[in-house]
Motif scaffolding. Sequence first.
Motif, PDB file in Angstrom:
ATOM      1  N   TYR A   1      15.550  49.022  16.668  1.00  0.00           N
ATOM      2  CA  TYR A   1      16.381  49.980  17.685  1.00  0.00           C
ATOM      3  C   TYR A   1      17.390  49.325  17.923  1.00  0.00           C
TER       4      TYR A   1
ATOM      5  N   ARG B   1      17.997  45.602  20.071  1.00  0.00           N
ATOM      6  CA  ARG B   1      16.412  44.676  19.917  1.00  0.00           C
ATOM      7  C   ARG B   1      16.561  43.808  18.789  1.00  0.00           C
TER       8      ARG B   1
ATOM      9  N   ALA C   1      10.700  47.006  15.603  1.00  0.00           N
ATOM     10  CA  ALA C   1       9.544  47.544  15.966  1.00  0.00           C
ATOM     11  C   ALA C   1       8.452  47.633  14.804  1.00  0.00           C
TER      12      ALA C   1
ATOM     13  N   PRO D   1      -1.949  45.855  19.894  1.00  0.00           N
ATOM     14  CA  PRO D   1      -1.624  45.634  21.568  1.00  0.00           C
ATOM     15  C   PRO D   1      -0.381  46.406  21.868  1.00  0.00           C
ATOM     16  N   SER D   2      -0.087  46.562  23.118  1.00  0.00           N
ATOM     17  CA  SER D   2       0.927  47.430  23.649  1.00  0.00           C
ATOM     18  C   SER D   2       2.174  46.441  23.077  1.00  0.00           C
ATOM     19  N   GLY D   3       3.099  47.372  22.582  1.00  0.00           N
ATOM     20  CA  GLY D   3       4.257  46.747  22.016  1.00  0.00           C
ATOM     21  C   GLY D   3       4.387  46.438  20.378  1.00  0.00           C
ATOM     22  N   ALA D   4       3.159  46.770  19.907  1.00  0.00           N
ATOM     23  CA  ALA D   4       2.917  46.512  18.328  1.00  0.00           C
ATOM     24  C   ALA D   4       3.653  47.428  17.483  1.00  0.00           C
ATOM     25  N   GLY D   5       3.965  48.601  18.177  1.00  0.00           N
ATOM     26  CA  GLY D   5       4.882  49.589  17.271  1.00  0.00           C
ATOM     27  C   GLY D   5       4.220  50.954  16.993  1.00  0.00           C
ATOM     28  N   LYS D   6       3.087  50.934  17.648  1.00  0.00           N
ATOM     29  CA  LYS D   6       2.062  52.436  17.421  1.00  0.00           C
ATOM     30  C   LYS D   6       2.810  53.837  17.593  1.00  0.00           C
ATOM     31  N   THR D   7       3.538  53.768  18.850  1.00  0.00           N
ATOM     32  CA  THR D   7       4.281  54.820  19.280  1.00  0.00           C
ATOM     33  C   THR D   7       5.108  55.301  18.172  1.00  0.00           C
ATOM     34  N   THR D   8       6.169  53.925  18.009  1.00  0.00           N
ATOM     35  CA  THR D   8       7.112  54.121  16.981  1.00  0.00           C
ATOM     36  C   THR D   8       6.590  54.756  15.691  1.00  0.00           C
TER      37      THR D   8
HETATM   38  P1  ADP Z   1       3.316  50.482  21.202  1.00  0.00           P
HETATM   39  O1  ADP Z   1       3.120  52.327  20.885  1.00  0.00           O
HETATM   40  O2  ADP Z   1       2.566  49.727  20.192  1.00  0.00           O
HETATM   41  O3  ADP Z   1       3.030  50.085  22.547  1.00  0.00           O
HETATM   42  P2  ADP Z   1       6.020  50.873  20.784  1.00  0.00           P
HETATM   43  O4  ADP Z   1       6.172  51.643  19.456  1.00  0.00           O
HETATM   44  O5  ADP Z   1       6.109  51.828  22.073  1.00  0.00           O
HETATM   45  O6  ADP Z   1       4.698  50.141  20.676  1.00  0.00           O
HETATM   46  O7  ADP Z   1       6.951  49.706  20.999  1.00  0.00           O
HETATM   47  C1  ADP Z   1       7.266  48.684  19.732  1.00  0.00           C
HETATM   48  C2  ADP Z   1       8.734  47.846  20.276  1.00  0.00           C
HETATM   49  O8  ADP Z   1       9.811  48.810  20.022  1.00  0.00           O
HETATM   50  C3  ADP Z   1       8.629  47.353  21.495  1.00  0.00           C
HETATM   51  O9  ADP Z   1       9.083  46.061  21.514  1.00  0.00           O
HETATM   52  C4  ADP Z   1       9.264  48.303  22.205  1.00  0.00           C
HETATM   53  O10 ADP Z   1      10.098  47.693  23.409  1.00  0.00           O
HETATM   54  C5  ADP Z   1      10.344  49.005  21.054  1.00  0.00           C
HETATM   55  N1  ADP Z   1      10.791  50.031  21.660  1.00  0.00           N
HETATM   56  C6  ADP Z   1       9.996  51.294  21.542  1.00  0.00           C
HETATM   57  N2  ADP Z   1      10.973  52.476  21.795  1.00  0.00           N
HETATM   58  C7  ADP Z   1      12.168  51.917  21.845  1.00  0.00           C
HETATM   59  C8  ADP Z   1      13.336  52.674  22.096  1.00  0.00           C
HETATM   60  N3  ADP Z   1      13.463  53.892  22.228  1.00  0.00           N
HETATM   61  N4  ADP Z   1      14.532  51.828  22.349  1.00  0.00           N
HETATM   62  C9  ADP Z   1      14.487  50.660  21.967  1.00  0.00           C
HETATM   63  N5  ADP Z   1      13.304  49.656  21.843  1.00  0.00           N
HETATM   64  C10 ADP Z   1      12.272  50.685  21.836  1.00  0.00           C
END
Ligand code: ADP
Length: 221
Positions: A11, A14, A18, A37-44
């Motif tokens: 991103y 950053r 991610a 864990p939270s922040g690992a990249g699952k949502t991404t």
């Molecule tokens: P999880 O779902 O495992 O908690 P995310 O995929 O949300 O992880 O996040 C992975 C990393 O990418 C984190 O460091 C988060 O801050 C970063 N991140 C996620 N979405 C964005 C975004 N839209 N812009 C910038 N950084 C992002």
Amino acid sequence: MIRLEQVSKSYPHRPKPALQRIDLRVEPGEFVYLTGPSGAGKTTLLRLLYGAELPSQGRVVVGGTDLSRLAPRHLPLLRRRLGLVFQDFRLLPRRSVFDNVALSLEVAGVGRREVQRRVSEVLEQVNLASLAQALADTLSGGEQQRVALARTLAPRPDLILADEPTGNLDPDTALGMLRLLVGDCVGGATVLVATHDPALLELVRGVRVVNLECGRLEECA
Ligand code: ADP
Ligand code: ADP
């Protein structure tokens, strides 16, 4: 059904990516837990799979379609084969359970009688038939999440992506939700469930677990 090849996602602004060089194959009909864990990249990772983000590097292929090359105007077509489930259900609060589910079919152009038939069928499957006429905002969290699942299932998606689908539920209710996702009601769809909650993993045995740590993948035995 899903193929990721050397996928990285960074991103802007950053320092760390991610996701880093992810390779992943998921076969049709497979159920996969995506943990970490939270922040690992699952949502991404999930966002890449439903075309909400483009990879910085690598290929993302879903159902034979290469999303890294897909023109944005083709995205709606792909999304029709996907079902998404989120932590917040986003139901229409003042509409009935039936209407909330029916809407997902009406927007897909399904005819009235078929809508009736399929909504009734899917409400049976998620054990909500008796609440069909209840207003969505009068339901408990677990019931609302089952309505959200029914809404996702009704159009019969090939691939279901769930991001922390049990995040707002107590442990018993969460287990019920997971049992539905690994059960027959998904109709043979491929299912990917992201969760940071390790307790959930112990509840449903015998499924494939893929773990993300700081943007890197490891398969767990
Ligand atoms: P999880 O779902 O495992 O908690 P995310 O995929 O949300 O992880 O996040 C992975 C990393 O990418 C984190 O460091 C988060 O801050 C970063 N991140 C996620 N979405 C964005 C975004 N839209 N812009 C910038 N950084 C992002
Ligand atoms: P956003 O820009 O709102 O983050 P995305 O591009 O991630 O949206 O979302 C892709 C699709 O998923 C959209 O159709 C959006 O409405 C839907 N969506 C996103 N979050 C939710 C949610 N919590 N509940 C239901 N649908 C959602």
